[in-house]
Design a protein around this motif. Sequence first.
Motif, PDB file in Angstrom:
ATOM      1  N   ALA A  93       0.811  -1.226   0.000  1.00 23.54           N
ATOM      2  CA  ALA A  93       0.000   0.000   0.000  1.00 23.54           C
ATOM      3  C   ALA A  93       0.838   1.267   0.000  1.00 23.54           C
ATOM      4  O   ALA A  93       0.534   2.217  -0.734  1.00 23.54           O
ATOM      5  CB  ALA A  93      -0.935   0.006   1.212  1.00 23.54           C
ATOM      6  N   PHE A  94       1.895   1.318   0.801  1.00 21.09           N
ATOM      7  CA  PHE A  94       2.645   2.566   0.938  1.00 21.09           C
ATOM      8  C   PHE A  94       3.347   3.003  -0.346  1.00 21.09           C
ATOM      9  O   PHE A  94       3.344   4.202  -0.657  1.00 21.09           O
ATOM     10  CB  PHE A  94       3.646   2.463   2.090  1.00 21.09           C
ATOM     11  N   PRO A  95       3.962   2.109  -1.131  1.00 22.66           N
ATOM     12  CA  PRO A  95       4.567   2.583  -2.386  1.00 22.66           C
ATOM     13  C   PRO A  95       3.560   3.268  -3.309  1.00 22.66           C
ATOM     14  O   PRO A  95       3.890   4.267  -3.962  1.00 22.66           O
ATOM     15  CB  PRO A  95       5.118   1.295  -3.015  1.00 22.66           C
ATOM     16  N   VAL A  96       2.338   2.753  -3.359  1.00 21.87           N
ATOM     17  CA  VAL A  96       1.315   3.353  -4.219  1.00 21.87           C
ATOM     18  C   VAL A  96       0.952   4.747  -3.716  1.00 21.87           C
ATOM     19  O   VAL A  96       0.905   5.725  -4.490  1.00 21.87           O
ATOM     20  CB  VAL A  96       0.063   2.454  -4.258  1.00 21.87           C
ATOM     21  N   THR A  97       0.701   4.867  -2.413  1.00 19.07           N
ATOM     22  CA  THR A  97       0.320   6.165  -1.855  1.00 19.07           C
ATOM     23  C   THR A  97       1.479   7.152  -1.898  1.00 19.07           C
ATOM     24  O   THR A  97       1.254   8.357  -2.070  1.00 19.07           O
ATOM     25  CB  THR A  97      -0.183   5.990  -0.408  1.00 19.07           C
ATOM     26  N   ILE A  98       2.695   6.672  -1.754  1.00 23.00           N
ATOM     27  CA  ILE A  98       3.856   7.568  -1.859  1.00 23.00           C
ATOM     28  C   ILE A  98       3.944   8.156  -3.260  1.00 23.00           C
ATOM     29  O   ILE A  98       4.190   9.358  -3.435  1.00 23.00           O
ATOM     30  CB  ILE A  98       5.143   6.814  -1.483  1.00 23.00           C
ATOM     31  N   ARG A  99       3.726   7.321  -4.279  1.00 23.01           N
ATOM     32  CA  ARG A  99       3.729   7.842  -5.654  1.00 23.01           C
ATOM     33  C   ARG A  99       2.612   8.850  -5.859  1.00 23.01           C
ATOM     34  O   ARG A  99       2.804   9.892  -6.494  1.00 23.01           O
ATOM     35  CB  ARG A  99       3.600   6.691  -6.655  1.00 23.01           C
ATOM     36  N   MET A 244      -1.197  11.786   2.643  1.00 26.36           N
ATOM     37  CA  MET A 244      -1.106  10.326   2.696  1.00 26.36           C
ATOM     38  C   MET A 244      -2.253   9.727   3.504  1.00 26.36           C
ATOM     39  O   MET A 244      -2.815   8.694   3.137  1.00 26.36           O
ATOM     40  CB  MET A 244       0.243   9.908   3.294  1.00 26.36           C
ATOM     41  N   GLY A 245      -2.599  10.379   4.605  1.00 25.49           N
ATOM     42  CA  GLY A 245      -3.685   9.867   5.417  1.00 25.49           C
ATOM     43  C   GLY A 245      -5.059  10.245   4.901  1.00 25.49           C
ATOM     44  O   GLY A 245      -6.048   9.549   5.172  1.00 25.49           O
ATOM     45  N   GLY A 246      -5.128  11.341   4.163  1.00 29.82           N
ATOM     46  CA  GLY A 246      -6.422  11.820   3.677  1.00 29.82           C
ATOM     47  C   GLY A 246      -6.751  11.384   2.270  1.00 29.82           C
ATOM     48  O   GLY A 246      -7.648  11.954   1.634  1.00 29.82           O
ATOM     49  N   ALA A 247      -6.029  10.398   1.752  1.00 24.69           N
ATOM     50  CA  ALA A 247      -6.261   9.936   0.380  1.00 24.69           C
ATOM     51  C   ALA A 247      -7.377   8.912   0.292  1.00 24.69           C
ATOM     52  O   ALA A 247      -7.558   8.286  -0.765  1.00 24.69           O
ATOM     53  CB  ALA A 247      -4.970   9.339  -0.190  1.00 24.69           C
ATOM     54  N   ILE A 256      -7.741   2.908  -6.143  1.00 22.28           N
ATOM     55  CA  ILE A 256      -6.307   2.813  -5.871  1.00 22.28           C
ATOM     56  C   ILE A 256      -6.125   2.079  -4.548  1.00 22.28           C
ATOM     57  O   ILE A 256      -6.629   2.507  -3.516  1.00 22.28           O
ATOM     58  CB  ILE A 256      -5.661   4.210  -5.794  1.00 22.28           C
ATOM     59  N   HIS A 257      -5.387   0.972  -4.574  1.00 20.74           N
ATOM     60  CA  HIS A 257      -5.197   0.162  -3.373  1.00 20.74           C
ATOM     61  C   HIS A 257      -3.966   0.648  -2.608  1.00 20.74           C
ATOM     62  O   HIS A 257      -2.929  -0.011  -2.583  1.00 20.74           O
ATOM     63  CB  HIS A 257      -5.068  -1.318  -3.746  1.00 20.74           C
ATOM     64  N   GLY A 258      -4.124   1.807  -1.994  1.00 22.21           N
ATOM     65  CA  GLY A 258      -3.033   2.384  -1.218  1.00 22.21           C
ATOM     66  C   GLY A 258      -3.381   2.443   0.256  1.00 22.21           C
ATOM     67  O   GLY A 258      -4.193   1.669   0.768  1.00 22.21           O
ATOM     68  N   VAL A 259      -2.767   3.391   0.951  1.00 18.54           N
ATOM     69  CA  VAL A 259      -2.965   3.534   2.389  1.00 18.54           C
ATOM     70  C   VAL A 259      -4.419   3.881   2.706  1.00 18.54           C
ATOM     71  O   VAL A 259      -5.014   3.327   3.632  1.00 18.54           O
ATOM     72  CB  VAL A 259      -2.016   4.605   2.952  1.00 18.54           C
ATOM     73  N   GLY A 260      -4.986   4.806   1.946  1.00 23.48           N
ATOM     74  CA  GLY A 260      -6.369   5.191   2.184  1.00 23.48           C
ATOM     75  C   GLY A 260      -7.328   4.022   2.027  1.00 23.48           C
ATOM     76  O   GLY A 260      -8.273   3.860   2.817  1.00 23.48           O
ATOM     77  N   THR A 280       0.159   4.585  12.797  1.00 22.31           N
ATOM     78  CA  THR A 280       1.448   4.727  13.486  1.00 22.31           C
ATOM     79  C   THR A 280       2.539   5.154  12.515  1.00 22.31           C
ATOM     80  O   THR A 280       3.339   6.055  12.810  1.00 22.31           O
ATOM     81  CB  THR A 280       1.831   3.394  14.155  1.00 22.31           C
ATOM     82  N   VAL A 281       2.572   4.535  11.338  1.00 28.42           N
ATOM     83  CA  VAL A 281       3.565   4.922  10.330  1.00 28.42           C
ATOM     84  C   VAL A 281       3.300   6.339   9.836  1.00 28.42           C
ATOM     85  O   VAL A 281       4.240   7.122   9.612  1.00 28.42           O
ATOM     86  CB  VAL A 281       3.553   3.924   9.160  1.00 28.42           C
ATOM     87  N   LEU A 282       2.034   6.716   9.689  1.00 21.16           N
ATOM     88  CA  LEU A 282       1.704   8.075   9.251  1.00 21.16           C
ATOM     89  C   LEU A 282       2.142   9.112  10.281  1.00 21.16           C
ATOM     90  O   LEU A 282       2.559  10.219   9.921  1.00 21.16           O
ATOM     91  CB  LEU A 282       0.198   8.194   8.986  1.00 21.16           C
ATOM     92  N   VAL A 283       2.053   8.768  11.562  1.00 20.79           N
ATOM     93  CA  VAL A 283       2.549   9.676  12.603  1.00 20.79           C
ATOM     94  C   VAL A 283       4.051   9.891  12.445  1.00 20.79           C
ATOM     95  O   VAL A 283       4.558  11.024  12.546  1.00 20.79           O
ATOM     96  CB  VAL A 283       2.218   9.113  14.003  1.00 20.79           C
TER      97      VAL A 283
END
Length: 307
Positions: A93-99, A244-247, A256-260, A280-283
């Motif tokens: 999930a994180f690589p997708v949301t980072i992009r 990242m958290g508000g996506a 999109i299968h990311g963090v959101g 926790t990672v978003l913090v």
Amino acid sequence: MGRYVVRRLLQMIPVFIGATLLIFLMVNVMGDPIAGLCGERQCDPATAAQLKKEFGLDKPVWQQYLTYMGNVFTGDFGTAFNGQEVTELMRTAFPVTIRLTIVAILFEIVIGITLGVVTGLRRGRPVDTGVLLATLVVISVPTFVTGLLLQLLLGVEWGWISPSVSPAAPFSELIVPGLVLASVSLAYVTRLTRTSIAENRRSDYVRTAIAKGLPRRRVVVRHLLRNSLIPVVTFIGTDIGALMGGAIVTERIFNIHGVGYQLYQGILRQNTQTVVGFVTVLVLVFLVANLVVDLLYAVLDPRIRYA
């Protein structure tokens, strides 16, 4: 500089503990995760007791938190109720949301700052009024409306983009979702840059640079823009974690299968391990972004020194 960084890192420890504790408590009082795991049917008492024991939910909340934090420092974020490791979900999930966040931040920097500089230098003119009205409209319209409208027009009606992003989620497919995600922040960056440019334009150092006969471009870039970017950099730095958290809305619209998406699924299924692990990672991302922003102040303004 070194002592300042060490001091800031030490200050991040209680902030991190306090934020994760608050999140952990909020998620645990959100509902009964076992009920969400069983679905519409209510679990029988024996099965519920077994599941609570298996996931450690039969212990007091404070003990659950201490166990969780001990595991976090060893890189173990727990196991989702479907048996999948939370770290595995993070790796996908994180690589997708980072992009997606990179695309959104680039829109904010390139378009937002450019429009802010143009309108700040031409305050009160038609271009300034037009941009102000446009940004006000963008801020007023909810993100899900903007996303659905662009998806309908560009994806369904005109066929310029794919209405749904593929699982690989390359940068080429994240341009429109990134624009949707950045739309409101882009408008704020534009207005913030405009105000800062307009205020600093009347400063003594700008008038001195002009009086010395320096080229207009050098006055704007080397003197005016650098000092005006400090509040803008602060906003963009804090906006990284927020994007990242508000996506959730943007990722749901474009599949999109990311963090959101994972946060939405975790909240929907009351999967506490997934929600707490991702947040926790978003913090951590938010804290690191704030530290980087503070260090950039000295780059933008040489008068700033860190003791």
